[in-house]
Scaffold this motif. Structure first.
Motif, short mmCIF file in Angstrom:
data_model
loop_
_atom_site.label_atom_id
_atom_site.label_comp_id
_atom_site.label_asym_id
_atom_site.label_seq_id
_atom_site.Cartn_x
_atom_site.Cartn_y
_atom_site.Cartn_z
N LEU A 1 0.82 -1.20 0.00
CA LEU A 1 0.00 0.00 0.00
C LEU A 1 0.86 1.26 0.00
O LEU A 1 0.58 2.21 -0.73
N TYR A 2 1.93 1.25 0.79
CA TYR A 2 2.85 2.39 0.82
C TYR A 2 3.48 2.60 -0.56
O TYR A 2 3.62 3.74 -1.02
N THR A 3 3.85 1.51 -1.21
CA THR A 3 4.46 1.61 -2.54
C THR A 3 3.49 2.20 -3.55
O THR A 3 3.85 3.06 -4.35
N VAL A 4 2.25 1.75 -3.50
CA VAL A 4 1.25 2.25 -4.44
C VAL A 4 0.97 3.74 -4.21
O VAL A 4 0.83 4.51 -5.16
N LEU A 5 0.90 4.15 -2.96
CA LEU A 5 0.52 5.52 -2.66
C LEU A 5 1.64 6.53 -2.82
O LEU A 5 1.38 7.71 -3.06
N THR A 6 2.90 6.12 -2.68
CA THR A 6 3.98 7.11 -2.64
C THR A 6 4.84 7.18 -3.90
O THR A 6 5.51 8.20 -4.10
N HIS A 7 4.83 6.18 -4.74
CA HIS A 7 5.71 6.18 -5.91
C HIS A 7 4.95 6.61 -7.16
O HIS A 7 3.89 6.07 -7.47
N PRO A 8 5.50 7.57 -7.90
CA PRO A 8 4.83 8.02 -9.13
C PRO A 8 5.10 7.10 -10.33
O PRO A 8 4.40 7.19 -11.33
N ASN A 9 6.07 6.23 -10.23
CA ASN A 9 6.40 5.32 -11.33
C ASN A 9 5.33 4.24 -11.44
O ASN A 9 5.00 3.57 -10.45
N LEU A 10 4.79 4.05 -12.63
CA LEU A 10 3.69 3.11 -12.82
C LEU A 10 4.09 1.66 -12.60
O LEU A 10 3.30 0.87 -12.09
N ILE A 11 5.31 1.30 -12.96
CA ILE A 11 5.77 -0.08 -12.75
C ILE A 11 5.92 -0.36 -11.25
O ILE A 11 5.56 -1.44 -10.78
N LYS A 12 6.38 0.61 -10.50
CA LYS A 12 6.47 0.44 -9.04
C LYS A 12 5.09 0.30 -8.43
O LYS A 12 4.91 -0.45 -7.46
N LYS A 13 4.11 1.00 -8.98
CA LYS A 13 2.74 0.84 -8.50
C LYS A 13 2.23 -0.58 -8.75
O LYS A 13 1.57 -1.17 -7.90
N ILE A 14 2.55 -1.14 -9.90
CA ILE A 14 2.13 -2.52 -10.21
C ILE A 14 2.82 -3.50 -9.25
O ILE A 14 2.19 -4.45 -8.78
N ILE A 15 4.09 -3.26 -8.97
CA ILE A 15 4.80 -4.12 -8.02
C ILE A 15 4.15 -4.02 -6.64
O ILE A 15 3.97 -5.03 -5.95
N GLY A 16 3.77 -2.83 -6.22
CA GLY A 16 3.09 -2.66 -4.94
C GLY A 16 1.76 -3.40 -4.90
O GLY A 16 1.42 -4.03 -3.89
N ILE A 17 1.01 -3.34 -5.99
CA ILE A 17 -0.26 -4.07 -6.05
C ILE A 17 -0.01 -5.57 -5.96
O ILE A 17 -0.75 -6.29 -5.27
N ASN A 18 1.04 -6.05 -6.61
CA ASN A 18 1.37 -7.49 -6.53
C ASN A 18 1.77 -7.90 -5.12
O ASN A 18 1.44 -9.00 -4.67
N ILE A 19 2.47 -7.03 -4.41
CA ILE A 19 2.83 -7.33 -3.03
C ILE A 19 1.58 -7.41 -2.17
O ILE A 19 1.44 -8.29 -1.31
N MET A 20 0.64 -6.50 -2.40
CA MET A 20 -0.62 -6.54 -1.65
C MET A 20 -1.40 -7.82 -1.94
O MET A 20 -1.97 -8.44 -1.03
N GLU A 21 -1.41 -8.24 -3.20
CA GLU A 21 -2.11 -9.48 -3.56
C GLU A 21 -1.44 -10.69 -2.91
O GLU A 21 -2.13 -11.62 -2.46
#
Length: 127
Positions: free
Chosen positions: A25-45
């Motif tokens: 969740l922290y990765t998704v909310l704080t990083h503007p890079n779209l690939i990092k957001k996808i990685i954050g979503i995968n960590i949450m899953e």
């Protein structure tokens, strides 16, 4: 007042699940890079998968194979594991689709940074 570490040890999988979910969740909310957001979503899953598998585990349980000689036993619930297999397939599909969208976004805007894309879009909207 004594603190028992057995509470932590008995619930370490739930604590790990919460920790992984917060990292994602922290990765998704704080990083503007779209690939990092996808990685954050995968960590949450992954955290959700760990949670469901933890729910299905039974201390002292056996695989759910009925043996007529031993009679009734305590079995581990196989349903969460089956649901997680379906969830993994859906997760891989969504990740592949999201990455293909990121490729198209990069082709259109020349960047995958969300802040820069918003600036480009605002300039295009003002023209």
């Amino acid at each position: 007042m004594s603190f028992e570490f057995s509470i932590i040890l008995n619930n370490i999988n739930y604590i790990g699940t919460m920790f992984l979910f917060v990292i994602g969740l922290y990765t998704v909310l704080t990083h503007p890079n779209l690939i990092k957001k996808i990685i954050g979503i995968n960590i949450m899953e992954t955290a959700i998968f760990l949670f469901f598998i933890s729910i299905g585990y039974v201390q002292g349980g056996e695989a759910p194979i009925i043996d007529p000689l031993t009679g009734e036993q305590l079995f581990i619930n196989p349903l969460p594991s089956a649901m997680i297999l379906t969830g993994i397939v859906v997760t891989v599909s969504i990740t592949a689709f999201a990455l293909s969208l990121i490729v198209k976004i990069h082709q259109a805007y020349g960047t995958i940074e969300l802040d820069e894309i918003n600036k480009i879009r605002s300039v295009e909207a003002n023209e």
